[in-house]
Write a protein that holds these residues in place. Structure first.
Motif, PDB file in Angstrom:
ATOM      1  N   THR A  98       0.833  -1.135  -0.041  1.00  0.00           N
ATOM      2  CA  THR A  98      -0.024  -0.060  -0.018  1.00  0.00           C
ATOM      3  C   THR A  98       1.005   1.179   0.160  1.00  0.00           C
ATOM      4  N   ALA A  99       0.693   2.090  -0.966  1.00  0.00           N
ATOM      5  CA  ALA A  99       1.498   3.340  -1.170  1.00  0.00           C
ATOM      6  C   ALA A  99       0.643   4.608  -1.662  1.00  0.00           C
ATOM      7  N   GLN A 100       1.146   5.883  -1.848  1.00  0.00           N
ATOM      8  CA  GLN A 100       0.712   6.733  -2.170  1.00  0.00           C
ATOM      9  C   GLN A 100       1.629   7.995  -2.244  1.00  0.00           C
ATOM     10  N   THR A 101       1.308   8.781  -3.471  1.00  0.00           N
ATOM     11  CA  THR A 101       1.986   9.935  -3.714  1.00  0.00           C
ATOM     12  C   THR A 101       1.256  11.029  -3.579  1.00  0.00           C
ATOM     13  N   SER A 102       1.443  12.120  -2.810  1.00  0.00           N
ATOM     14  CA  SER A 102       0.707  13.347  -3.049  1.00  0.00           C
ATOM     15  C   SER A 102       1.245  14.673  -3.031  1.00  0.00           C
ATOM     16  N   PHE A 103       0.788  15.393  -3.822  1.00  0.00           N
ATOM     17  CA  PHE A 103       1.204  16.799  -4.157  1.00  0.00           C
ATOM     18  C   PHE A 103       0.264  17.636  -3.382  1.00  0.00           C
ATOM     19  N   ASN A 104       0.842  18.419  -2.766  1.00  0.00           N
ATOM     20  CA  ASN A 104       0.152  19.298  -1.740  1.00  0.00           C
ATOM     21  C   ASN A 104       0.241  20.948  -1.827  1.00  0.00           C
ATOM     22  N   VAL A 105      -0.887  21.630  -1.798  1.00  0.00           N
ATOM     23  CA  VAL A 105      -0.405  23.065  -1.973  1.00  0.00           C
ATOM     24  C   VAL A 105      -1.347  23.666  -0.818  1.00  0.00           C
ATOM     25  N   GLY A 106      -1.152  24.690  -0.015  1.00  0.00           N
ATOM     26  CA  GLY A 106      -1.849  25.342   0.867  1.00  0.00           C
ATOM     27  C   GLY A 106      -1.456  26.887   0.947  1.00  0.00           C
ATOM     28  N   TYR A 107      -2.548  27.392   1.411  1.00  0.00           N
ATOM     29  CA  TYR A 107      -2.255  28.995   1.848  1.00  0.00           C
ATOM     30  C   TYR A 107      -2.926  29.411   3.013  1.00  0.00           C
ATOM     31  N   ILE A 108      -2.476  29.640   4.063  1.00  0.00           N
ATOM     32  CA  ILE A 108      -3.176  29.982   5.488  1.00  0.00           C
ATOM     33  C   ILE A 108      -2.811  31.413   5.698  1.00  0.00           C
ATOM     34  N   VAL A 109      -3.970  31.897   6.369  1.00  0.00           N
ATOM     35  CA  VAL A 109      -3.804  33.381   6.872  1.00  0.00           C
ATOM     36  C   VAL A 109      -4.137  33.430   8.289  1.00  0.00           C
ATOM     37  N   GLU A 110      -3.173  33.764   9.178  1.00  0.00           N
ATOM     38  CA  GLU A 110      -3.434  33.874  10.449  1.00  0.00           C
ATOM     39  C   GLU A 110      -3.653  35.097  10.934  1.00  0.00           C
ATOM     40  N   SER A 111      -4.535  35.417  11.870  1.00  0.00           N
ATOM     41  CA  SER A 111      -4.568  37.063  12.311  1.00  0.00           C
ATOM     42  C   SER A 111      -4.992  36.899  13.788  1.00  0.00           C
ATOM     43  N   SER A 112      -4.138  37.692  14.670  1.00  0.00           N
ATOM     44  CA  SER A 112      -4.401  37.922  15.962  1.00  0.00           C
ATOM     45  C   SER A 112      -4.322  39.387  16.322  1.00  0.00           C
ATOM     46  N   GLN A 113      -4.242  39.684  17.690  1.00  0.00           N
ATOM     47  CA  GLN A 113      -4.274  40.869  18.176  1.00  0.00           C
ATOM     48  C   GLN A 113      -2.876  41.411  17.905  1.00  0.00           C
TER      49      GLN A 113
END
Length: 838
Positions: free
Chosen positions: A496-511
């Motif tokens: 059992t195997a897999q290949t994953s291509f991942n892209v992400g964009y995250i915005v964090e906002s605090s005080q």
């Protein structure tokens, strides 16, 4: 004064314990019938140490379970709640409800069905009444499954049955001449049972012979005999013989013997030898109807990839890769599908090929039902046969949408320098395409968003403007195989195997700030064995850009003149290569035996930009800088390793001990830094440093308020300096059920973080062999868990026992809990978490 308080407090605690135990003893008499005894304790003496746990599991009668080793909460809950008065009251309620139900049915019979509103209202009333009757009728049985337990009354027949079980078990383990008897001690209404075992000498294996009349099978078994589980000098073990029988049956099924059964294999045991030795003969009988076992080869292979039950559609049949595909329009292209089918025309039947095909087709995540049938053809054949194979696949819907809302408890991430504990909620949407362009590639797009509100908001209304937000989107393209530039063997393809291509964009906002993070990576993952997973991320790229939204906070950061903290709020690039190896022995269900978990992870970063910088620009670090730059952006070089070991020991039916040990080490050196020292970073990136404290770690300290070493931050305002290059941690937790979904825990945590090198700004932070053991923080406490099966809400109360930030002779602060009545409250840490800490 303190001494008097200590004595008074200790005496009060002991009196409470004694009173509880006394009440249990006194009240017991009126609940246990005359001439009957409560089974209070069972002990097994003289048993071989290696067999004690298994013998305990064979007991036909166990005492009532206890909470925290002392209190039989479930039994007393049953006795106090299920009195004769309570039973009578339930019967009265049932009678009244049945009368009410009869009246409601009569009223319904008289009601005009055309009056839908009234008719529906009466039907709903009837359903509710029926449900209440069912509830009261089944209440006793339902509560016995959850929060009640009947007193375990001593049963002499079950005691005898347990002794017989012990004797059979020990015989099976090679103790052929054991002696077992039992004794019973009565006191008041309680009984203590002791089983006395005299096991005698254990027998060992001398010689292993084979009696196989089918020459072809004999050749297969003889060639494989080095893998036999039975060895000369080994302890006699009937269970091991069963395992060897299963192994031989599986071996023959891997070599064409499709209809071979385990009951053809038998053992002949000869105990007439000196020195407690036995000879073992392993025999394989022939079928009664023919002189040899029949060998099967694979005939035609038929694959129907759009199969549905009772489907009468006429479909085309065509050949591809030696297989017959039945389809008008294949959901997955045959050129792809054939790589996940390991049953081929002309091959000998092999049970492993069947299982590998099931596993790999399942991992495609394209088919919800997978059925493989063999049709045997033995016509005109004496000792051979042909198996025609029919593979029927029922697909999922190609596209799906999903959503989720989660409750969470968090302490700010590694990328934050505060130690705020928050409650929050997170929501996500999910779009999944299970099969892009009939290639079995899976696309997932997951928009996410969350809000976390500091617990202080619930303590003072003025904090309402301090929530932190996070939103973004993650996209993954997943292939159910290893996409590598070299050719994989058939054996590798079966895993059992897999290949994953991942892209992400995250915005964090605090005080304090707003952070934008873009990440992309490629990951390979393969199951080397059923409980071993190996993953490699050959490349990951993260670009972090942070801006201040609070000028006072910015001034605080700038005033530290610390490059680690200042660079954290500057744009920077992190590239890394990492690999992880996971061993997990945890069974899926029915956890009765100890198991362990080990995760080893290795990571190195900054090599690619350092190489580009060296070859193309050869830029040097700015004077006083801790990192180099590429395209005007800071990047870090580093290497990091972490070992996480966990061990779980069941105690009785529902209690267990859980242990965890963590060792982590990081350095601002990478491969490029070794070859070209002028390019290396001076510090580990903040996101990759180790820290301790918090709800899942050393719980007697808040997140990032402990360490490194014995260092104590004089200001206590910013906790960026509470991380390090080395991490040592150990945890132990006893978990026990209390009442229904309520579970309890007692725990102790120990550990700290250190720096590799001295830091003048943080005295005592460096790791020293002669002092590190004195700087290990210790804390402990009690916890409660609400276990809803699908998730767990956890509340832990912890106090520090040993505080390394204190002067060396005053670090053992546990005494303060006893001597100083005002110490407990200010130092008590309350941790709210979701899920178990480990």
């Amino acid at each position: 004064m303190k001494s008097s308080y200590k004595i008074l407090r200790g005496t009060a605690f002991l009196l409470v314990i004694v009173a509880l135990l006394f009440c249990q003893a006194c009240n017991l008499n009126k609940y246990i019938p005359p001439k009957k005894y409560l089974l209070h304790h069972v002990k097994i003496e003289g048993a071989p140490s290696a067999e004690k746990d298994q013998l305990n599991s064979l007991l036909k009668q166990n005492p009532n379970k206890k909470v925290f080793f002392f209190f039989k909460v479930y039994m007393w809950n049953y006795l106090l709640s299920n009195t004769d008065k309570a039973k009578a009251e339930r019967q009265v309620k049932i009678i009244k409800l049945k009368e009410e139900l009869s009246a409601q049915k009569d009223q319904l019979a008289k009601t005009d069905p055309n009056d839908k509103k009234l008719f529906t209202k009466l039907e709903n009333k009837i359903v509710k009444t029926q449900n209440r009757i069912t509830h009261y009728e089944n209440l006793e049985e339902d509560r016995k499954k959850t929060v009640w337990e009947e007193p375990v009354i001593l049963d002499s027949q079950l005691i005898v049955a347990s002794a017989v079980q012990f004797k059979d078990y020990l015989f099976n383990k090679g103790y052929f001449h054991d002696s077992i008897y039992y004794s019973i001690k009565m006191r008041g209404k309680k009984a203590w049972v002791t089983y006395h075992i005299i096991p005698g000498r254990q027998y060992f294996l001398n010689k292993i012979d084979y009696y196989i009349f089918d020459k072809h099978i004999s050749d297969i078994v003889t060639k494989d005999s080095s893998k036999c589980l039975l060895k000369h000098g080994q302890k006699y073990d009937g269970d091991l013989m069963k395992d060897e029988r299963n192994r031989l049956a599986m071996l023959l099924k891997q070599n064409g013997y499709y209809n071979f059964r385990r009951d053809y294999i038998y053992f002949d045991i000869d105990t007439a030898l000196a020195n407690n030795m036995v000879n073992v003969g392993i025999g394989i009988a022939n079928p009664t109807s023919i002189t040899r076992h029949r060998i099967f080869k694979i005939g035609q292979v038929f694959v129907e990839s759009e199969y549905t039950l009772n489907d009468t559609t006429v479909k085309d049949t065509f050949m591809f890769g030696g297989m017959h595909f039945i389809s008008n329009r294949p959901r997955v292209r045959p050129s792809i599908l054939q790589d996940f089918i390991f049953i081929h025309t002309g091959d000998l039947y092999n049970g492993n090929d069947y299982q590998a095909t099931i596993n790999r087709l399942t991992q495609l995540n394209t088919f919800k039902f997978i059925d493989i049938q063999y049709q045997a053809d033995t016509f005109g054949k004496i000792d051979t046969g042909v198996l025609n194979v029919f593979i029927r696949l029922t697909p999922f819907k190609k596209q799906e949408y999903d959503y989720g809302i989660d409750l969470n408890s968090t302490e700010e991430s590694q990328a934050d320098i505060t130690n705020t504990r928050s409650l929050g909620t997170a929501g996500n949407l999910l779009y999944r395409n299970r099969n892009i362009a009939a290639s079995a590639l899976q696309l997932e797009i997951k928009p996410t968003g969350s809000i976390n509100i500091p617990i202080s908001v619930f303590q003072k209304a003025s904090a309402i403007d301090t929530p932190s937000y996070q939103y973004g989107v993650l996209a993954s393209l997943i292939a159910p195989e290893l996409l590598v530039p070299w050719k994989l063997s058939e054996t590798e393809k079966k895993k059992t195997a897999q290949t994953s291509f991942n892209v992400g964009y995250i915005v964090e906002s605090s005080q304090y700030f707003k952070r934008n993070t873009g990440t992309t990576n490629l990951t390979w993952q393969q199951n080397l064995r059923p409980n071993i997973i190996f993953s490699v991320t050959p490349v990951e790229l993260s670009l972090v850009n942070t801006g201040y939204v609070n000028s006072y906070f910015q001034k605080q950061v700038d005033s530290t003149h610390n490059p680690l903290l200042i660079n954290l709020f500057d744009q920077h690039l992190i590239t890394d290569f990492r690999m992880a190896l996971l061993f997990n022995q945890q069974p899926l269900t029915n956890v009765k035996h100890p198991y362990w978990y080990l995760r080893i992870s290795l990571e190195t970063g900054g090599n690619a930009p350092a190489l580009v910088n060296r070859l193309l620009y050869n830029n040097q670090k700015d004077s006083g800088a801790v990192t180099n730059k590429i395209f005007g952006i800071n990047y870090y070089q580093y290497s990091k390793a972490e070992f996480d070991f966990r061990y779980y020991q069941p105690v009785g039916k529902e209690n267990n001990f859980a242990f965890r040990g963590i060792l982590g080490m990081g350095t601002p050196n990478s491969l490029m830094g070794l070859f070209y020292p002028s390019t290396k970073s001076e510090i580990l990136p903040f996101e990759k440093q180790f820290y301790v404290g918090g709800a899942n770690d050393i719980r007697a300290w808040k997140l990032r308020t402990l360490g490194p070493g014995s260092y104590e931050d004089p200001s206590g305002t910013l906790n960026y300096d509470k991380s390090g290059d080395i991490k040592l941690e150990a945890n132990a937790e006893y978990r026990t059920p209390i009442y229904s979904i309520l579970k309890g825990a007692a725990f102790i945590d120990a550990g700290n973080v250190w720096l590799f090198n001295d830091d003048p700004g943080r005295p005592g932070a460096a790791f020293q062999w002669h002092t590190f053991y004195k700087e290990i923080a210790i804390g402990g406490g009690l916890g409660a868990r609400l276990d809803f099966n699908f998730f767990v809400v956890r509340l832990d109360f912890a106090e520090p026992f040993n505080d390394p930030s204190q002067p060396e002779n005053h670090r053992w602060v546990f005494n303060n809990l006893i001597n100083d009545k005002g110490y407990l409250g200010p130092h008590l840490q309350i941790n709210l978490g979701i899920g178990y800490p480990f």
